[in-house]
Design a protein around this motif. Sequence first.
Motif, PDB file in Angstrom:
ATOM      1  N   ILE A  51      11.453 -11.966 -18.493  1.00 39.00           N
ATOM      2  CA  ILE A  51      11.024 -11.196 -17.326  1.00 39.00           C
ATOM      3  C   ILE A  51      10.388 -12.212 -16.390  1.00 39.00           C
ATOM      4  CG2 ILE A  51       9.441  -9.447 -16.437  1.00 39.00           C
ATOM      5  CD1 ILE A  51       9.783  -7.979 -19.111  1.00 39.00           C
ATOM      6  N   LEU A  52      10.898 -12.267 -15.181  1.00 36.59           N
ATOM      7  CA  LEU A  52      10.404 -13.218 -14.197  1.00 36.59           C
ATOM      8  C   LEU A  52       9.439 -12.539 -13.243  1.00 36.59           C
ATOM      9  CD1 LEU A  52      13.796 -14.933 -13.303  1.00 36.59           C
ATOM     10  CD2 LEU A  52      12.135 -15.615 -15.030  1.00 36.59           C
ATOM     11  N   ARG A  53       8.421 -13.272 -12.831  1.00 36.31           N
ATOM     12  CA  ARG A  53       7.495 -12.820 -11.786  1.00 36.31           C
ATOM     13  C   ARG A  53       7.671 -13.754 -10.602  1.00 36.31           C
ATOM     14  NH1 ARG A  53       1.929 -13.491 -14.478  1.00 36.31           N
ATOM     15  NH2 ARG A  53       1.314 -13.347 -12.306  1.00 36.31           N
ATOM     16  N   THR A  54       7.956 -13.201  -9.448  1.00 37.97           N
ATOM     17  CA  THR A  54       8.113 -14.013  -8.243  1.00 37.97           C
ATOM     18  C   THR A  54       7.069 -13.590  -7.232  1.00 37.97           C
ATOM     19  OG1 THR A  54      10.485 -14.226  -8.667  1.00 37.97           O
ATOM     20  CG2 THR A  54       9.723 -14.762  -6.454  1.00 37.97           C
ATOM     21  N   LYS A  55       6.256 -14.578  -6.809  1.00 39.67           N
ATOM     22  CA  LYS A  55       5.202 -14.317  -5.829  1.00 39.67           C
ATOM     23  C   LYS A  55       5.687 -14.712  -4.443  1.00 39.67           C
ATOM     24  CE  LYS A  55       1.052 -14.490  -8.526  1.00 39.67           C
ATOM     25  NZ  LYS A  55      -0.370 -14.738  -8.421  1.00 39.67           N
ATOM     26  N   PHE A  56       5.446 -13.825  -3.495  1.00 37.34           N
ATOM     27  CA  PHE A  56       5.734 -14.051  -2.090  1.00 37.34           C
ATOM     28  C   PHE A  56       4.421 -13.976  -1.319  1.00 37.34           C
ATOM     29  CE2 PHE A  56       9.431 -12.049  -3.980  1.00 37.34           C
ATOM     30  CZ  PHE A  56      10.481 -12.811  -3.508  1.00 37.34           C
ATOM     31  N   LYS A  57       4.488 -14.245  -0.040  1.00 37.18           N
ATOM     32  CA  LYS A  57       3.308 -14.169   0.809  1.00 37.18           C
ATOM     33  C   LYS A  57       2.666 -12.785   0.737  1.00 37.18           C
ATOM     34  CE  LYS A  57       1.901 -14.359   5.622  1.00 37.18           C
ATOM     35  NZ  LYS A  57       2.315 -14.584   6.998  1.00 37.18           N
ATOM     36  N   ASP A  58       3.501 -11.748   0.692  1.00 41.45           N
ATOM     37  CA  ASP A  58       2.981 -10.389   0.810  1.00 41.45           C
ATOM     38  C   ASP A  58       3.043  -9.577  -0.474  1.00 41.45           C
ATOM     39  OD1 ASP A  58       5.702 -10.210   0.737  1.00 41.45           O
ATOM     40  OD2 ASP A  58       5.859  -8.818   2.417  1.00 41.45           O
ATOM     41  N   GLY A  59       3.264 -10.237  -1.618  1.00 44.23           N
ATOM     42  CA  GLY A  59       3.278  -9.478  -2.860  1.00 44.23           C
ATOM     43  C   GLY A  59       4.053 -10.179  -3.959  1.00 44.23           C
ATOM     44  N   GLU A  60       4.340  -9.419  -4.988  1.00 44.63           N
ATOM     45  CA  GLU A  60       4.986  -9.960  -6.182  1.00 44.63           C
ATOM     46  C   GLU A  60       6.017  -8.965  -6.689  1.00 44.63           C
ATOM     47  OE1 GLU A  60       2.300 -11.614  -9.187  1.00 44.63           O
ATOM     48  OE2 GLU A  60       3.418 -10.510 -10.694  1.00 44.63           O
ATOM     49  N   ILE A  61       7.121  -9.497  -7.237  1.00 44.08           N
ATOM     50  CA  ILE A  61       8.122  -8.642  -7.875  1.00 44.08           C
ATOM     51  C   ILE A  61       8.369  -9.155  -9.279  1.00 44.08           C
ATOM     52  CG2 ILE A  61       9.258  -7.990  -5.715  1.00 44.08           C
ATOM     53  CD1 ILE A  61      11.537  -9.945  -6.553  1.00 44.08           C
ATOM     54  N   ARG A  62       8.842  -8.276 -10.135  1.00 42.22           N
ATOM     55  CA  ARG A  62       9.279  -8.634 -11.485  1.00 42.22           C
ATOM     56  C   ARG A  62      10.788  -8.423 -11.519  1.00 42.22           C
ATOM     57  NH1 ARG A  62       4.504  -9.212 -13.253  1.00 42.22           N
ATOM     58  NH2 ARG A  62       3.195  -8.387 -14.811  1.00 42.22           N
ATOM     59  N   SER A  63      11.491  -9.288 -12.211  1.00 44.54           N
ATOM     60  CA  SER A  63      12.942  -9.196 -12.289  1.00 44.54           C
ATOM     61  C   SER A  63      13.436  -9.795 -13.602  1.00 44.54           C
ATOM     62  CB  SER A  63      13.594  -9.915 -11.097  1.00 44.54           C
ATOM     63  OG  SER A  63      13.251 -11.293 -11.124  1.00 44.54           O
ATOM     64  N   THR A  64      14.706  -9.582 -13.873  1.00 47.48           N
ATOM     65  CA  THR A  64      15.355 -10.210 -15.036  1.00 47.48           C
ATOM     66  C   THR A  64      16.555 -11.006 -14.518  1.00 47.48           C
ATOM     67  OG1 THR A  64      16.654  -8.206 -15.420  1.00 47.48           O
ATOM     68  CG2 THR A  64      14.653  -8.467 -16.707  1.00 47.48           C
ATOM     69  N   PRO A  65      16.767 -12.181 -15.066  1.00 55.40           N
ATOM     70  CA  PRO A  65      17.872 -13.026 -14.568  1.00 55.40           C
ATOM     71  C   PRO A  65      19.226 -12.502 -15.019  1.00 55.40           C
ATOM     72  CG  PRO A  65      16.778 -14.098 -16.415  1.00 55.40           C
ATOM     73  CD  PRO A  65      16.003 -12.847 -16.099  1.00 55.40           C
ATOM     74  N   VAL A  66      20.237 -12.791 -14.220  1.00 58.03           N
ATOM     75  CA  VAL A  66      21.621 -12.483 -14.541  1.00 58.03           C
ATOM     76  C   VAL A  66      22.338 -13.792 -14.752  1.00 58.03           C
ATOM     77  CG1 VAL A  66      23.735 -11.423 -13.702  1.00 58.03           C
ATOM     78  CG2 VAL A  66      21.533 -10.401 -13.134  1.00 58.03           C
ATOM     79  N   ARG A  67      22.986 -13.922 -15.860  1.00 58.33           N
ATOM     80  CA  ARG A  67      23.703 -15.179 -16.154  1.00 58.33           C
ATOM     81  C   ARG A  67      25.182 -14.940 -16.173  1.00 58.33           C
ATOM     82  NH1 ARG A  67      21.049 -20.178 -17.061  1.00 58.33           N
ATOM     83  NH2 ARG A  67      18.901 -19.669 -17.080  1.00 58.33           N
TER      84      ARG A  67
END
Length: 67
Positions: A51-67
């Motif tokens: 599970i990936l967490r990506t931080k941006f200037k205005d918030g954060e999202i969680r995602s899963t990678p696709v291979r």
Amino acid sequence: SLIDKTQKLKALKNLIRTLGPETAFNRGFSITMTDDGKILRSAKDVKSGFILRTKFKDGEIRSTPVR
């Protein structure tokens, strides 16, 4: 002198601001981490099921990678 030290302190504060993550976020960059907060520096470090967490200037999202 106190004036010299004050000027050096201001210069260091500006350098920290310039090099800090907030400035990178303002330029459109993001930071991607594992769910426990380890910064990912390469796609090869991403494992299936992460599970990936990506931080941006205005918030954060969680995602899963696709291979």
